[in-house]
Scaffold this motif. Structure first.
Motif, PDB file in Angstrom:
ATOM      1  N   GLN A  81      -7.135   0.346 -11.840  1.00 39.73           N
ATOM      2  CA  GLN A  81      -8.503   0.677 -11.252  1.00 39.73           C
ATOM      3  C   GLN A  81      -9.469   0.905 -12.093  1.00 39.73           C
ATOM      4  O   GLN A  81     -10.453   0.905 -11.562  1.00 39.73           O
ATOM      5  CB  GLN A  81      -7.938   1.878 -10.403  1.00 39.73           C
ATOM      6  CG  GLN A  81      -7.223   1.431  -8.925  1.00 39.73           C
ATOM      7  CD  GLN A  81      -6.806   2.645  -8.187  1.00 39.73           C
ATOM      8  OE1 GLN A  81      -7.210   3.644  -8.464  1.00 39.73           O
ATOM      9  NE2 GLN A  81      -5.554   2.572  -7.465  1.00 39.73           N
ATOM     10  N   ASP A 120       1.909  -1.982   1.852  1.00 44.61           N
ATOM     11  CA  ASP A 120       2.653  -0.861   2.696  1.00 44.61           C
ATOM     12  C   ASP A 120       3.713  -1.531   3.784  1.00 44.61           C
ATOM     13  O   ASP A 120       3.235  -1.687   4.935  1.00 44.61           O
ATOM     14  CB  ASP A 120       1.735   0.065   3.415  1.00 44.61           C
ATOM     15  CG  ASP A 120       2.417   1.354   3.946  1.00 44.61           C
ATOM     16  OD1 ASP A 120       3.608   1.673   4.007  1.00 44.61           O
ATOM     17  OD2 ASP A 120       1.614   2.203   4.519  1.00 44.61           O
ATOM     18  N   ASN A 135      -3.469  -4.612   2.019  1.00 48.96           N
ATOM     19  CA  ASN A 135      -4.949  -4.440   2.322  1.00 48.96           C
ATOM     20  C   ASN A 135      -5.710  -5.439   1.439  1.00 48.96           C
ATOM     21  O   ASN A 135      -5.747  -4.990   0.025  1.00 48.96           O
ATOM     22  CB  ASN A 135      -5.530  -2.752   2.258  1.00 48.96           C
ATOM     23  CG  ASN A 135      -6.897  -2.685   2.303  1.00 48.96           C
ATOM     24  OD1 ASN A 135      -7.599  -3.805   2.537  1.00 48.96           O
ATOM     25  ND2 ASN A 135      -7.288  -1.527   2.397  1.00 48.96           N
ATOM     26  N   GLY A 138      -8.990  -3.055  -0.591  1.00 52.53           N
ATOM     27  CA  GLY A 138      -8.696  -1.597  -0.972  1.00 52.53           C
ATOM     28  C   GLY A 138      -8.832  -1.370  -2.337  1.00 52.53           C
ATOM     29  O   GLY A 138      -8.917  -2.254  -3.175  1.00 52.53           O
ATOM     30  N   ARG A 140      -6.504  -0.611  -4.478  1.00 51.98           N
ATOM     31  CA  ARG A 140      -5.302  -1.162  -5.037  1.00 51.98           C
ATOM     32  C   ARG A 140      -5.325  -2.558  -5.115  1.00 51.98           C
ATOM     33  O   ARG A 140      -4.305  -3.490  -5.638  1.00 51.98           O
ATOM     34  CB  ARG A 140      -4.103  -0.674  -4.310  1.00 51.98           C
ATOM     35  CG  ARG A 140      -3.788   0.921  -4.362  1.00 51.98           C
ATOM     36  CD  ARG A 140      -2.591   1.276  -3.579  1.00 51.98           C
ATOM     37  NE  ARG A 140      -1.405   1.002  -4.010  1.00 51.98           N
ATOM     38  CZ  ARG A 140      -0.483   1.891  -4.578  1.00 51.98           C
ATOM     39  NH1 ARG A 140      -0.982   3.176  -4.844  1.00 51.98           N
ATOM     40  NH2 ARG A 140       0.572   1.544  -5.189  1.00 51.98           N
ATOM     41  N   PRO A 268      -3.388   9.277  -1.882  1.00 49.39           N
ATOM     42  CA  PRO A 268      -4.264   8.383  -2.041  1.00 49.39           C
ATOM     43  C   PRO A 268      -4.267   7.093  -1.015  1.00 49.39           C
ATOM     44  O   PRO A 268      -3.385   6.831  -0.205  1.00 49.39           O
ATOM     45  CB  PRO A 268      -3.665   7.811  -3.306  1.00 49.39           C
ATOM     46  CG  PRO A 268      -2.734   8.593  -4.039  1.00 49.39           C
ATOM     47  CD  PRO A 268      -2.044   9.400  -2.781  1.00 49.39           C
ATOM     48  N   GLN A 269      -5.346   6.369  -1.129  1.00 48.58           N
ATOM     49  CA  GLN A 269      -5.516   5.161  -0.135  1.00 48.58           C
ATOM     50  C   GLN A 269      -4.360   4.443  -0.458  1.00 48.58           C
ATOM     51  O   GLN A 269      -4.234   3.983  -1.499  1.00 48.58           O
ATOM     52  CB  GLN A 269      -6.958   4.789  -0.306  1.00 48.58           C
ATOM     53  CG  GLN A 269      -7.322   3.501   0.620  1.00 48.58           C
ATOM     54  CD  GLN A 269      -8.449   2.743   0.389  1.00 48.58           C
ATOM     55  OE1 GLN A 269      -9.523   3.698  -0.198  1.00 48.58           O
ATOM     56  NE2 GLN A 269      -8.742   1.609   0.648  1.00 48.58           N
ATOM     57  N   ASP A 270      -3.969   3.798   0.871  1.00 47.58           N
ATOM     58  CA  ASP A 270      -2.920   2.754   0.684  1.00 47.58           C
ATOM     59  C   ASP A 270      -1.685   3.009   0.034  1.00 47.58           C
ATOM     60  O   ASP A 270      -1.040   1.939  -0.471  1.00 47.58           O
ATOM     61  CB  ASP A 270      -3.668   1.354   0.119  1.00 47.58           C
ATOM     62  CG  ASP A 270      -4.936   0.962   1.073  1.00 47.58           C
ATOM     63  OD1 ASP A 270      -4.823   1.174   2.197  1.00 47.58           O
ATOM     64  OD2 ASP A 270      -5.809   0.264   0.418  1.00 47.58           O
ATOM     65  N   ASP A 271      -1.336   4.109  -0.212  1.00 47.86           N
ATOM     66  CA  ASP A 271      -0.175   4.472  -1.081  1.00 47.86           C
ATOM     67  C   ASP A 271       1.098   4.310  -0.063  1.00 47.86           C
ATOM     68  O   ASP A 271       1.146   4.658   1.073  1.00 47.86           O
ATOM     69  CB  ASP A 271      -0.215   6.110  -1.328  1.00 47.86           C
ATOM     70  CG  ASP A 271       0.869   6.286  -2.315  1.00 47.86           C
ATOM     71  OD1 ASP A 271       0.867   5.732  -3.431  1.00 47.86           O
ATOM     72  OD2 ASP A 271       2.016   6.996  -1.831  1.00 47.86           O
TER      73      ASP A 271
END
Length: 318
Positions: A81, A120, A135, A138, A140, A268-271
């Motif tokens: 990232q 996910d 996603n 996102g 990731r 965290p987002q999209d974990d």
């Protein structure tokens, strides 16, 4: 054979270089040292069968080799990232350049893909037939979609140009030579425990992961690369033992004898909530399964990080 390993100075790449040299091959190790480290391969420098070359795989590479392992790409969220555009370019342009090289040479080429292609997941455990839930926009996505695109390129080159390909989907792997600042859960927990710091858990720690020791994974790489030409993959490589993140933290505390406390922060987002490989295909096609138990692998990894943090030499540690 003469074997090219891109990302060869990284955590996985350096262990693969060790294995290939032990097997009697010549190794050309290529790395741009963004996340790889010369210290990981310092013990190999000067060996007659080993060559180290600084190069970025987003640029074409003209060499003569018999096999290509394409491992080049930042693999931890902290690193991929940091420069998401370059991460995507590394996955996509790197794949194209290595496939082009393989096509010209008639060489077999291996792609280090990832369990992140499953995103996910809504299917558990994840078989190779599952297309994933990712996603595409996102934080990731540069890594997840970059690796998915690389797989597409590999299979298109195979169908269109008859390039001999091998695609492995790697699940969480740990061991000596992990970067202590890479933000991955095993290295984070061990470093925090050895320092006596609070151990940071995101969410409630109920998300699950499966942890494969690096030696087991590298053995899977070699078996897949040298399998029958009809075996293209993708093939899941990972340890099917499933643990919650909290269970991992508790094991690390016990094995280090640390007094660290668990602290919890937002997820965290999209974990991903669950991650466990279905390895029946690897068992059937490669005769492969991981052999090293989590506690045994953690002890070796803790010893490595303890030496690293205390300033002792860890060059060539396994």
């Amino acid at each position: 054979m003469r074997v090219l390993v891109t990302g060869g100075a990284g955590f996985l790449g350096s262990h693969l270089c060790d294995r290939l040299l032990q097997d009697g091959h010549e190794v050309l190790c290529v790395d741009n040292f963004f996340t790889g480290s010369k210290s990981n391969v310092q013990h190999l420098v000067g060996a007659p069968a080993f060559e180290l070359l600084r190069h970025d795989v987003t640029l074409p590479l003209i060499v003569e080799v018999d096999q290509i392992y394409n491992l080049a790409c930042p693999a931890s969220p902290v690193h991929y990232q940091h420069d998401p555009v370059h991460t995507m370019k590394t996955s996509v342009l790197g794949a194209m350049n290595m496939l082009g090289l393989a096509k010209r040479l008639g060489a077999r080429v291996f792609q280090a893909s990832t369990s992140e292609v499953y995103g996910d997941p809504e299917v558990h455990p994840q078989p190779e037939s599952y297309w994933g839930k990712v996603n595409p926009i996102g934080i990731r996505s540069c890594y997840d979609e970059g690796k998915r695109c690389a797989e597409t390129l590999f299979f298109d080159y195979h169908r269109r140009h008859d390039v001999s390909i091998k695609v492995a989907r790697i699940f969480n792997t740990y061991g000596p030579r992990m970067n202590p600042e890479d933000g991955r859960v095993v290295s984070n927990f061990i470093v925090q425990a050895l320092r006596g710091d609070d151990i940071t858990i995101y969410g409630e720690g109920l998300q699950t992961r499966s942890f494969c020791y690096v030696d087991d994974l590298v053995d899977g790489f070699v078996r897949l690369m040298n399998s029958d030409v009809s075996v293209t993959g993708p093939v899941n490589l990972g340890n099917p033992g499933e643990f919650t993140v909290r269970q991992l933290a508790e094991r690390v505390i016990a094995l280090t004898g640390s007094s660290s406390r668990l602290v919890f922060k937002p997820l965290p987002q999209d974990d991903p909530r669950q991650r466990q490989p279905d390895i029946r295909l690897a068992e059937e096609l490669l005769g492969w399964e991981p052999l090293i138990e989590l506690d045994d692998g953690l002890r070796k990894t803790i010893t490595y990080f303890d030496g690293l943090l205390s300033g002792k030499s860890t060059a060539g540690a396994v």
